[in-house]
Enzyme design. Structure first.
Site: not given
Ligand SMILES: O=C[C@H](O)[C@H](O)[C@H](O)COP(=O)(O)O
Length: 146
Positions: A7, A64, A67, A69, A97, A132, A135
Site C-alpha cells: 500500500d 504495508c 505488515g 494488514g 518450518h 513440519h 503440520r
Molecule cells: O495494517 C495496515 C497497514 O499498516 C497500513 O499501511 C496502515 O494502516 C495505513 O495507515 P494510514 O492510512 O494511516 O497510512
C-alpha cells in the site's frame, strides 16, 4: 518470478526491494500500488497472493506500514502461507518450518538494510519437511473445513 505489492505505507520499501532484487537478476511482477498516495492494502495483498496461489509467481512479498494488514489480506487467499517477519531468524524459520510462500514486512518496522537481509534469508532458505510437512498439511486442511 516474485509477486510484490504494497500500500502507500509500503511503497518506498517496495520500490527499494524491487531494485535490490533486480540488481541480483531477480524479476518482480509488481501488483501496485504505484505511489505514496493513500490507498487500501487488501486489494494489493490479494492480487499478489492470487499470483502466487495460481502458480504465476513462485514467491510473494507484500509490504504495508506494519505488515499486518497486508499479510492478513494475503492469508485470506486459498493456498497462501504469508509470514510477517521483522528479523532474519523469523524469515529462516518460517521457510524451514511453515514452508511460507509469501513474506510480509512492515515498512514502519524494518529499515531498508534489515528488509534486504530478511528477503535474502527468506528466498534462500529451504523447507525442512519431515514433521513440519505434517503440520503444514494440517494447516492447509483448515481451508477445507469451512
Ligand atoms: O495494517 C495496515 C497497514 O499498516 C497500513 O499501511 C496502515 O494502516 C495505513 O495507515 P494510514 O492510512 O494511516 O497510512
Amino acid at each position: 518470478m516474485i509477486a510484490i505489492a504494497s500500500d502507500h505505507g509500503g511503497y518506498p520499501l517496495k520500490e527499494h526491494i524491487k531494485a535490490y532484487l533486480a540488481a541480483k537478476g531477480i524479476t518482480c511482477q509488481d501488483f501496485g500500488t504505484d505511489s505514496t498516495e493513500s490507498c487500501d492494502y487488501p486489494a494489493f495483498g490479494k492480487a499478489a497472493a492470487q499470483a502466487v496461489a495460481s502458480g504465476q509467481c513462485q514467491w510473494g512479498i507484500v509490504i504495508c506500514t506494519t505488515g499486518i494488514g497486508i499479510s492478513i489480506a494475503a492469508n485470506k487467499v486459498r493456498g497462501i502461507r504469508c509470514a510477517l517477519c521483522g528479523d532474519p531468524l523469523s524469515a529462516s524459520l518460517t521457510r524451514r518450518h511453515n514452508n511460507a510462500n509469501m513474506l510480509a514486512m512492515g515498512a514502519g518496522i524494518v529499515g531498508k538494510n534489515l528488509a534486504e537481509n530478511i528477503v535474502d534469508t527468506f528466498l534462500n532458505t529451504q523447507f525442512e519437511g519431515g514433521r513440519h510437512e505434517r503440520r503444514v498439511n494440517a494447516l492447509m486442511a483448515i481451508e477445507n473445513d469451512w
